[in-house]
Scaffold this active site. Sequence first.
Site, PDB file in Angstrom:
ATOM      1  CB  CYS A  63      30.008 111.215   6.524  1.00  0.00           C
ATOM      2  SG  CYS A  63      31.228 110.889   5.234  1.00  0.00           S
ATOM      3  CB  THR A 121      23.325 107.601   4.324  1.00  0.00           C
ATOM      4  OG1 THR A 121      24.621 106.991   4.255  1.00  0.00           O
ATOM      5  CG2 THR A 121      22.864 107.642   5.765  1.00  0.00           C
ATOM      6  CG  ASN A 122      25.316 108.432   0.450  1.00  0.00           C
ATOM      7  OD1 ASN A 122      24.618 109.355   0.037  1.00  0.00           O
ATOM      8  ND2 ASN A 122      26.151 108.567   1.472  1.00  0.00           N
ATOM      9  CD  GLU A 177      28.386 112.345  11.562  1.00  0.00           C
ATOM     10  OE1 GLU A 177      28.970 112.326  10.461  1.00  0.00           O
ATOM     11  OE2 GLU A 177      28.280 111.325  12.289  1.00  0.00           O
ATOM     12  N   PRO A 220      26.268 101.875   2.543  1.00  0.00           N
ATOM     13  CG  PRO A 220      26.644 104.181   2.680  1.00  0.00           C
ATOM     14  CD  PRO A 220      27.053 102.945   1.911  1.00  0.00           C
ATOM     15  N   GLY A 241      28.420 102.843   9.477  1.00  0.00           N
ATOM     16  CA  GLY A 241      28.601 103.300  10.840  1.00  0.00           C
ATOM     17  C   GLY A 241      29.916 102.818  11.437  1.00  0.00           C
TER      18      GLY A 241
END
Length: 529
Positions: A253, A121-122, A342, A119, A202
């Site tokens: 997450c 995000t990371n 979230e 992802p 996602g």
Amino acid sequence: MPTAINETDAGGTLHQTAQMIEKARWAAASFATYPRDTVLSIVEAMARAAAAEARRYADWAVEESGFGNADHKEIKNRLCSTGLFEHYKDQNFTDFRADPATKTVAIPKPAGVIFALTPSTNPVCSVFYKAILALLTRNAILISPHPAAKACGVDAARLLARTAEAAGAPDGIIQVIPEPTMPLINSVMTSDRINLILATGGSPVVRAAYSSGNPAIGVGPGNNPAYVDETADVARAAKQIAESKAFDNSILCTNESAVIAHAAIAGRLAQEMKRQGCHLISADDRDRLAEHLFPGGKFNISLLGKPATTIAESAGIRVPRDTRVLLVPLERIGDDYPLSREKLCPVLGFYEVADREAGLSACRAMIRNRGAGHSAAIHAGDTAMILRFAAEMDVMRVVINVGCSTGAAGFDTFLGPTMTVGTGFHGRSSIGENIGPQHLVQWTRIAYNSADDIPFGDFTGLSLPEPATRPRLPQGKIDYSFDWVGGRPSRPGNAAPADAFEPADADALRAEIRQLILEEMRAMQQERQ
């Protein structure tokens, strides 16, 4: 009917990726014969090389993606390199296990070729994490970095590939797709030439992985409540929740979506959280923020992983300059109330409940709202309440008196350290625990007759047999040693163009096959003698 990669694109990208997969299949077959000591030395070299570059990749990831916190990304890069290796180095995924008590023997079988999606995000720690898990279990891995962070992800994968090969791993054991696109990813996911998909991203990506027809491990979305009970250490709870929500600007997450506070301690908790850099906004500012954060009811992606002060400024809200988290008083918990969903940014709901029953009800409602199977946190001193909370929440991990972000991810608890969390049956996943190397290997079991008069065999001193012929790269014009690992042919002097499949290559391939067959026949003859 077998499904292969579609090779009709004009640019050759799909064709080249198909060749990468074939190279990975050879590497996986060869690596599956490596002994444990060699595997550990290769993985340790990878982990140390990754940790040495942890800061550089942290800065690069923030610069390229535009979100997150470099200091916290450095921590994640180290935890997912040397931290991951230290956690699993004493577990054995290469040797057989004999159990005289049950008269069984288990022989490890790697998955083969793992296709890993990472992802935005990371982007780097996920590359480290998935590559290390793959090689600990003697698998080959093909990595597809997120397009929003592909430069740092590709470079990190190539670093690990060079390091692994230099330490003795087969050429092609780690490869990366430099220009990932959705058609290419879909083609790879549906190809029968890969053995397992490890998807983090996602919901659309995870759903595509599960519907690909190949075995897949994915993670669902989280909407994680943090219940603070009347028996909690309030000051400690406030500090842990604030640090967890602020960690890497809340893009894990496993981060908390909302605090559910018992009325007996809610006022004190809000004050303690203010001391920890959380700014409690007004009702008017809450409505303004809700519209900015969820325009049309959907999360504003441009705010993903942004600092709290940046989010406040863009929403027209004035906050102190040292604000780490925007604390938002919630009117209610509900599917139609976006602020209770979230939020992958440092915006944290705060909901006061009259008693424990109301608290449990609110937490269950949050989990039903797109958080089933994921995570929950409780801060309490009453063990009976902790047990009840865990029993009533439809999640696979409940962390106690610790921040949910790093606690559920296994960094501040004894859960397996992970960048991919299984959400179990509740979350429509096949696995309900933090993903580790144990999920990338399966075991063939030898089972003896259970009758007492039939003895169990003596396996003392035995080891798994070496194959008659070790798989090796084809020679001649067919070449799988493409320049995917950093500006050099991986086998000097034998680097054909990546799309150089010509009719004459068939002769070289047939000659190679004949040679392998002759070697196998000679080995069989020697065994008979």
